[in-house]
Design a protein around this motif. Sequence first.
Motif, PDB file in Angstrom:
ATOM      1  N   ARG A   1      -4.330   5.444 -10.785  1.00  0.00           N
ATOM      2  CA  ARG A   1      -4.940   4.153 -10.456  1.00  0.00           C
ATOM      3  C   ARG A   1      -4.177   3.005 -11.119  1.00  0.00           C
ATOM      4  N   ILE A   2      -3.713   3.245 -12.345  1.00  0.00           N
ATOM      5  CA  ILE A   2      -2.898   2.244 -13.034  1.00  0.00           C
ATOM      6  C   ILE A   2      -1.604   1.993 -12.257  1.00  0.00           C
ATOM      7  N   MET A   3      -0.981   3.077 -11.767  1.00  0.00           N
ATOM      8  CA  MET A   3       0.254   2.944 -10.988  1.00  0.00           C
ATOM      9  C   MET A   3       0.017   2.155  -9.708  1.00  0.00           C
ATOM     10  N   ILE A   4      -1.117   2.404  -9.059  1.00  0.00           N
ATOM     11  CA  ILE A   4      -1.446   1.668  -7.830  1.00  0.00           C
ATOM     12  C   ILE A   4      -1.670   0.196  -8.149  1.00  0.00           C
ATOM     13  N   ALA A   5      -2.379  -0.069  -9.253  1.00  0.00           N
ATOM     14  CA  ALA A   5      -2.615  -1.454  -9.678  1.00  0.00           C
ATOM     15  C   ALA A   5      -1.287  -2.162  -9.959  1.00  0.00           C
ATOM     16  N   MET A   6      -0.398  -1.478 -10.655  1.00  0.00           N
ATOM     17  CA  MET A   6       0.911  -2.052 -10.979  1.00  0.00           C
ATOM     18  C   MET A   6       1.699  -2.358  -9.708  1.00  0.00           C
ATOM     19  N   ALA A   7       1.638  -1.430  -8.746  1.00  0.00           N
ATOM     20  CA  ALA A   7       2.391  -1.601  -7.503  1.00  0.00           C
ATOM     21  C   ALA A   7       1.863  -2.759  -6.671  1.00  0.00           C
ATOM     22  N   LEU A   8       0.572  -3.058  -6.783  1.00  0.00           N
ATOM     23  CA  LEU A   8      -0.042  -4.083  -5.935  1.00  0.00           C
ATOM     24  C   LEU A   8      -0.183  -5.443  -6.612  1.00  0.00           C
ATOM     25  N   LEU A   9       0.201  -5.538  -7.870  1.00  0.00           N
ATOM     26  CA  LEU A   9      -0.006  -6.776  -8.623  1.00  0.00           C
ATOM     27  C   LEU A   9       0.610  -7.998  -7.952  1.00  0.00           C
ATOM     28  N   CYS A  10       1.768  -7.809  -7.336  1.00  0.00           N
ATOM     29  CA  CYS A  10       2.462  -8.939  -6.704  1.00  0.00           C
ATOM     30  C   CYS A  10       2.244  -8.981  -5.193  1.00  0.00           C
ATOM     31  N   ASN A  11       1.260  -8.210  -4.713  1.00  0.00           N
ATOM     32  CA  ASN A  11       0.919  -8.179  -3.287  1.00  0.00           C
ATOM     33  C   ASN A  11       2.156  -7.933  -2.421  1.00  0.00           C
ATOM     34  N   PRO A  12       2.801  -6.764  -2.570  1.00  0.00           N
ATOM     35  CA  PRO A  12       4.043  -6.481  -1.850  1.00  0.00           C
ATOM     36  C   PRO A  12       3.818  -6.314  -0.352  1.00  0.00           C
ATOM     37  N   LYS A  13       4.867  -6.578   0.410  1.00  0.00           N
ATOM     38  CA  LYS A  13       4.792  -6.367   1.855  1.00  0.00           C
ATOM     39  C   LYS A  13       4.821  -4.871   2.182  1.00  0.00           C
ATOM     40  N   LEU A  14       5.592  -4.107   1.377  1.00  0.00           N
ATOM     41  CA  LEU A  14       5.740  -2.670   1.617  1.00  0.00           C
ATOM     42  C   LEU A  14       5.399  -1.897   0.350  1.00  0.00           C
ATOM     43  N   LEU A  15       4.533  -0.893   0.506  1.00  0.00           N
ATOM     44  CA  LEU A  15       4.165  -0.008  -0.598  1.00  0.00           C
ATOM     45  C   LEU A  15       4.656   1.400  -0.258  1.00  0.00           C
ATOM     46  N   ILE A  16       5.543   1.938  -1.100  1.00  0.00           N
ATOM     47  CA  ILE A  16       6.042   3.294  -0.918  1.00  0.00           C
ATOM     48  C   ILE A  16       5.267   4.217  -1.851  1.00  0.00           C
ATOM     49  N   ALA A  17       4.608   5.215  -1.295  1.00  0.00           N
ATOM     50  CA  ALA A  17       3.812   6.155  -2.094  1.00  0.00           C
ATOM     51  C   ALA A  17       4.443   7.536  -1.968  1.00  0.00           C
ATOM     52  N   ASP A  18       5.092   7.986  -3.031  1.00  0.00           N
ATOM     53  CA  ASP A  18       5.790   9.268  -3.019  1.00  0.00           C
ATOM     54  C   ASP A  18       4.897  10.353  -3.613  1.00  0.00           C
ATOM     55  N   GLU A  19       4.301  11.168  -2.750  1.00  0.00           N
ATOM     56  CA  GLU A  19       3.394  12.238  -3.165  1.00  0.00           C
ATOM     57  C   GLU A  19       2.366  11.717  -4.179  1.00  0.00           C
ATOM     58  N   PRO A  20       1.584  10.689  -3.839  1.00  0.00           N
ATOM     59  CA  PRO A  20       0.710  10.051  -4.821  1.00  0.00           C
ATOM     60  C   PRO A  20      -0.466  10.896  -5.286  1.00  0.00           C
ATOM     61  N   THR A  21      -0.746  12.010  -4.613  1.00  0.00           N
ATOM     62  CA  THR A  21      -1.913  12.819  -4.994  1.00  0.00           C
ATOM     63  C   THR A  21      -1.555  14.241  -5.389  1.00  0.00           C
TER      64      THR A  21
END
Length: 329
Positions: free
Chosen positions: A163-183
């Motif tokens: 969840r921390i990683m997801i928060a970090m990835a979304l902090l700047c509201n990116p256009k593209l989010l790459i999720a490499d085997e997130p679960t």
Amino acid sequence: MGILLAIENLSIAVGKKSTGEPLVKNVSLQLEEGKTYGIVGESGSGKSLTSLSILNLLADKLTITEGQIQFADKGNLLSLKKNQLQKIRGKEISMIFQEPMTALDPMYTIHYQLFEVLKFHKKLSKQQMYEQVINMLNAVGISRPEKVLKNYPHELSGGMRQRIMIAMALLCNPKLLIADEPTTALDVTIQAQILELMKKLKQQYQSTILLITHDLGVIAESCDDVAVMYAGQIVEIGSVEEIFDQPKHPYTQGLLKAVNSIGNEAQELYAIPGNVPTQDEFNEGCRFASRCPLVIESCHNNVPHLTRITQSHTVRCWAVEQEGVSYET
């Protein structure tokens, strides 16, 4: 909606002057804005290499030998200078890595690591950064965020770190989010929570997601479109409905047959015969030929073209090509 990211004929090889077959060969993908695009395949199929190449995060021993990666109005990402790419990483394109324990720095608190993202990409006061971080931690379902900010990564559970990683990835509201085997490293219950969270945040922040996974269940639940990779090549592309309801490539059919046999007491557990070939075992034709039930002589000597089945459904297979119309090599 337009095309946000276009990967064109991407090839990745070992070494700067590799003469052998590339690990990833002629991969082409187009991601539409606002959609979730999945890449699925066995371990070693080239999924992660493809995603890491977007932000030039490949290991030093690997080289992109061919291709382009066009992103929004930034042009070809592969031609950008290091400082230009750094401004895009974390701001316009963010990545959630497979194992957050290795992605987060064990030497620093969560507070320090989240604030670093905002310091690098935005000009905000300390109070503004604090408010933005707290709001994002609340958004990803972390209770008592003020306390969590004081923790080090090892003090949190796997689900919390993700969840921390997801928060970090979304902090700047990116256009593209790459999720490499997130679960991958999470138990089934936490997996479901993380996937549901990503769906919710995608709608809230209007991001486009590139989801890398070996789990067809995750693809079925989360994606709009999907590319099936095998031994460094795209073998089938289509909407989730097309891939699951009308799979055309023998490899895709084998993957689905294996999944459908799980838990069925009346049916023997199915596994695709053989193993994924190593780079030394790649032949001049189809890389799936040694395991394919439909193999013909052409499969060993010539790389099959991508064949259009419908407007959105394409397959790389000689058996299918005899029935369809080839439009790309």
